[in-house]
Each structure stands twice: as C-alpha cells, then as structure tokens.
Design a protein around this motif. Sequence first.
Motif: not given
Lengths: 429, 429
Positions: B85-102
């Motif tokens: 969880d934590g920053p890793a998950l937040a980053l995953a959500r943010t990246s995908v929401a911003a239209g970036k592949s992850f």
Amino acid sequence: MTQPLRVAIAGLGTVGAGVIRLIDANGELIARRAGRPIEVVAVSARDRAKDRGVDISRFAWVDDPVGLGRHEGADVVVELIGGSDGPALALARTSVAAGKSFVTANKAMIAHHGLELARAAEDADVALKFEAAVAGGVPVIKGLREGAAANEIARVYGILNGTCNFILSRMEAEGRDFADVLAEAQAKGFAEADPSFDIDGVDAAHKLSILASLAFGTSPAFGDVAVTGIRNLIAADIAEAGALGYRVRLLGLAEANAGGLFQRVHPHLVPVDHPLAHVTGATNAVVAEGNFVGRLLFQGAGAGDGPTASAVVADLIDIARGEFGPAYAMPSASLTAQPPADPGERRGRAFLRFAVVDKVGVLAEIAAAMRDAGVSIESLIQRGATAGGGVIVTIVTHEGPERCVAQALDKLAGSQSLAGKPMWMHILG
Amino acid sequence: MTQPLRVAIAGLGTVGAGVIRLIDANGELIARRAGRPIEVVAVSARDRAKDRGVDISRFAWVDDPVGLGRHEGADVVVELIGGSDGPALALARTSVAAGKSFVTANKAMIAHHGLELARAAEDADVALKFEAAVAGGVPVIKGLREGAAANEIARVYGILNGTCNFILSRMEAEGRDFADVLAEAQAKGFAEADPSFDIDGVDAAHKLSILASLAFGTSPAFGDVAVTGIRNLIAADIAEAGALGYRVRLLGLAEANAGGLFQRVHPHLVPVDHPLAHVTGATNAVVAEGNFVGRLLFQGAGAGDGPTASAVVADLIDIARGEFGPAYAMPSASLTAQPPADPGERRGRAFLRFAVVDKVGVLAEIAAAMRDAGVSIESLIQRGATAGGGVIVTIVTHEGPERCVAQALDKLAGSQSLAGKPMWMHILG
C-alpha cells in the motif's frame, strides 16, 4: 476487436489436425484470452477424404495449397506442409503478398528463407510468426524476442532435437550403442525411417540459426552452422563421460563476438550440475545467457501434435490481440550480417575418444601428437577390451584453443594405431 | 514510433539503480529491438544525494514519489518503492489516472490490488505490467499470458522464493538444520534481518496468486492461499526424503477445478527425476501444465538487481513496441471469481515426520491414528537418537484424500508420545 480471426490451414498431418482439435477444445478460453474468437475457415491438404479424427467438412476446401494464400475469407494462413521450398514457400510468398499474416512451424523454410519472408511481411504490414519452428511448444522465440529483449545475449544454446535426446537418454540409461537404440526408436516410431535429418544434426541446425538471429540481431545464416550429429557415438563415450561427471547431449550453441557469429551443432559433455544434464527423453530445452538476466532456461516438449499446435495457436492469439511486430525482434533492415567466427579461436576443454589398436607405442603416439600441437592433457584413461574387443583411450584436455586440438587430430589422421576416426566432443563451460 | 519512450522511475534502491544501469549499458540494442529508444527522464527516491553508482543528475528529480505519476514528460512510470500500500499504491493510482502506463516489480501490491489496477489501466487504455513481480528475470508472466495462452492449464507450480530455495539447498548439501543455515544466510546477506516474509511463504504466496490468476482466468485471490513456510523443517526431513528419492522444495501450487481454485504454498517432496529437484540455490522455476503443450518449465534468477531490471525493461520494451494488452491475459471483467477449493478433497501422497518420545507404544499410537482416519501407509521408518537425542518416525502414505491425513494428525494432537508438532509435506505427483 470482436470480429473473429479467420484462419486458413494448409497441411493437415498430425500437427494440422492438432491445431483444429486444439481450437475445437479450447476455443472458448482462447476467445476470452485473445479478446475475440479464432476460427478456422478454410483448409487444404493432399487428400480430402482421409480420416484425421477431426471433421473438416465445416471448412472451405481448397485443392491448391498455394491458392489458400489468396483465400478471400482468411486473415491468417497457417502453413504446416513442411519442406524448405516447394509449396510451403510458394504459399508463404502468396499469403504475405495477399496481405495476410502468416504462421508456420516450418523450421527448414524459416532457416533458409526467413529473412526474405520477414522483409515481405514488414512491407505488407502483416505478421510473420514461427514459434512452433523451434522447440515445439516451448515459447522460446517469444522468450528471446520479448522476455530477454533487454539483454545483450552472450550465448544461446540448447537441446533442440528430441529424437537425438531420446536416443542419448536411452544409450545413457541402458549402456547401449547408438545403432541399437536407433533401430528400437525407429521400430517404435520415435525416429523417422530416414533419420538423417535428426541424427546428423540438420534439424537442430535449422533451429539454432533461428535462435541465433533472434538472440544477436544478426541475419539468419543457416549455411554457417557447423554440424556434427550423434551417429558416431558409442556406449563407451557416454560411460566415460559419466564417470567424469558429465552427460552427453547434442547441443546447438551460438555466440556472437568481435570475431563474428559462431554457430555449432555438436555432441557436448554437459556437467551433471547443469540443468541440461537432467533433460531426458524427447524434451527440448534452451538456455539464453544475458548480461543482466543471467541464465534463463526454457524447457518442454519439442515435438508432437499437441505441443506444436499449442505454439501455432499462441502465434494466432498474438495476432488476434494485435500484439506482434518484426519477426526477428527488430526490423529486418536492422539485422547485421556477421561473418562466421573461426572455431579455432575458441577456447574450451575437449573430450577425445580414440579406438586404438592394442599394441606397443599407441599411447606414446597419441601423447606426442597432443604435445606437439600444444594440447595440455587434464586426464587420460585407457581401458582394455570393450564388448567389441577394442581398446578405448579417452582424454580430457585443459582449456585451450580448439585449433590445437584440431592440429593434434590432424597429426593422428591415418595413423595405423587408430582403429577408427576419433570422437571429439566439447565440454560445456 | 521513433519518438523515445520516456520513463519515470520511483524508487532507486538496487533494482531502480539496476534499471538505469541496464538502460545505460544496453540502450542502443534496446532501441533496435524496441523500434525506438527507451529514455529515463525523471526519478524520485528518498535520498537525492545517496551514491548509487549511477549518475542521476541527468534526470529530473521529483521529491514526492506520488507526484511522479503526473510528471508531464513521462509516458510510463516504473514503481520500485515496494510495499503493498502506501506510496507505491498511491503512485500506481495516480499514474494510471494521469494516462500513463505503469510497470512494477511489486508482488505484494499486485497480489493485493492487481485487479483494481488492471481495471483502471483498461479504462485509461494504458499498460499495466509486472513481469518482475514473479520469478525475477524469468519471463513467466509472459509465458503464461502469451506462450501458453492456447492451453487450458491444469496446474501451475514452482519454486517462487530464492531465499527459501537457497536455505533448502544448503540444508540438503550439508545436512544442517534450518536455523543454522538461516543464520549463515543472514550473515551473508542472502536473507533479510527479518526473514519471515520469505521463510514463512508469504512472498511465494504473493507470486502464486498472480500466476493462478493468469493461468486460470480467475480473479486474484491472495487471501485464499494456504501458506506454510520452511521454518519447521529439520535436517532429518531432508535426509529421509532423500533416502526415499525426493528433494524437499518450497512450492507454490495452484489448480483450478470444479471445486474451485486451489492455491497453496507448502514444503513438498519432489521426485528426483522431476526438473524442480535439480533447481538449487536462489534460482526460481515455474512449471505450467497445459492440456496441449504438456509440461512447460521456465527457470532462472528469481531476484537480484540485474534479473529484476531485465524483467522491468522487458515490460518497457513491450510498451515501446505497442505490444501489450490486458494485464491478466484477458479483460478484467472476464476474470471469474472462484471459491477456494477444499484441500480435504485433494488426493495425494503425504510425507509425515514425527519427533517422538522414546517409550513403549508410541508406534502403535501413531499407527492406530492412521488406521482410524483411513490413511493407508506405504512405508514407515523409525530411526533412533538424532543429534538432538530425539527419535524420528517418518511415514509415507499411499494416495488418498488429504482430509484423512488431517484427521489422523488431529487425533494425535496433544499426544504425550509426540515431542513436537508433526511435519506434513505433500509429495508432488
């Protein structure tokens, strides 16, 4: 993407029938995975009436296999006819020219004409795929093209011919000679009536040249593969190798370095702690050594209708998904032509077996030839009276250039002390 | 397609630095293979000044790792922070929401949140890839998702934790007990100071749940994995297994059948003629058994900066090529939720080891418990006086339902005859 991918199949031998059986059995699952159904729409084969255990009356029948390449209703043509040229090649050219993707299990055709077909497929913006051409069902083309794609590959090698590995396994397990096991394998249908393509290493060489191109980004160069098969192996070779901690395997091995591209199919001694030493029976296994990933191993059934059909349909799924690119991992124009590397420059350890005449001075003659050629001997074993009555001398050399070993064997060529041609195997380092 | 693929990396531990080193070393080759360059453009980590052996001053620095997911210049975000969880998950959500592949190597996060992220990636039409999350550099996600895609998979299993396999190999080679080898592995840095994630099987369970979803088209169900680690193994277990022709391996194993999805991480006895018996040290290996392809094996380095970076960059190459689709091989809406299968219904052979008190009637008590539960005994060995002074009884059962073995052990629970909890291992069939 919900339109089915429509497939035409040329060649309905065991593999062709296997592809139909697979799509019948797993079609629903494949549609879920591929995002759309994969449907066979047309077939061509020599004999329309033959019972293949699958109903082909559902499909359009095309008499001329080459004509299948222009079949209106098909998006992809699957070629399972075989042969490096002839109708298989004509079909490949016709299909790609007609704007259809092309899938084949035909290692001989890809080894000889892969580059031409890859160029044509790129020009036509269609897929050319041949996962089934190497190691049957094992996804090693994909493993090199994609899985290991981030790596500079130092070498790629493996057990590429199931018939040879089956024979070697039996020789190993039962202490029998080559000819004896081959006859049994033929009787049981594990080896062809004319087995030379397999046992003389040509089939493995076809596959190796495909792997080398993918691994190194080099133009396919089947003609540069140095090929030795397993025909001259005797039971004593395997026994002596075993006593030293090795198993004998027919390996295809390719390396690329400053000196050029090295490609060889040859019996090797594989250390018993190497995974390939434990690959027995008709299994295939391929190792790729990458500069970041280290040693990758891919292993599985190298032949048979089920495994081969699995690889053919995996290619079809990639095409149905739209997940494909250049056949050799990069545009064919990016492939570099490499001269064949001089094997004499390679350093390694050698296993040499001599069948000798039982007389005074034989060992001295062999030892002198080694010394004169600069070959350093790690161990030498002479055993008397094999089953055939001969005397066997085996030598393991220290690491050194292959050139020196070749010179030593040249010196001994035609010697009255030898009862036959020496056997030279390389020790996998 | 000649525009570079621009990559932002969050987390610059050994793997993050490895990814940069790999792209530096193999960049030209990667550009040939991918059809365009892959360029790191931005990074984020805890400590900007730390010496990582690579120059990061070339890249934009972003203090907030989660903010990296919105970095204007990046097409893809690579997450190497770790943690479910934590920053890793937040980053995953943010990246995908911003239209970036992850792309991530984070098995814990994918095991817990993979389905949510896959859905989000599909909605945003970007790639979600995690090849490095299972078996390090070994392309087994690709092997299941694509290579074996034509097959109904009967079961998938393998050696998924290098630390455990390293410890088991040392116990096997040197006849030592678990605690002793673990201490050495920790001293040498092969095991973490807190090794429980590895040795209790949690790490392997994360990976297994990912493999199961890919193999069976089922929703990820990490919570349903039954997990036993290697903490209770003693030297005698490995010695007795060896005497019977088996090696002990911690296997993750998943099967899907009418009864539901079965997922288990547990020490197993692997027959010595099975390829997994020869996988030693920190190596990982995964077997998939398909209804057409038969048994496929993928093997290689399961951890380390080089192999993990190789898998991360393989994902980037797929993205650069545009060759990607749904993360779990099919759209997440197509994945089926399966109840956990009842292990009691499974049939198999068991290896049971009892540390017993050396007194009259102990064997009779054990044998009676087996009989009363309907467990048929194939072999029973009692050996006196181990190094620790105890007496060891080992039993191998005939094939039967696991329920019966569980009942027998229940009957013996708390018995004064036992000097400790019995060890139950499954024999790989």
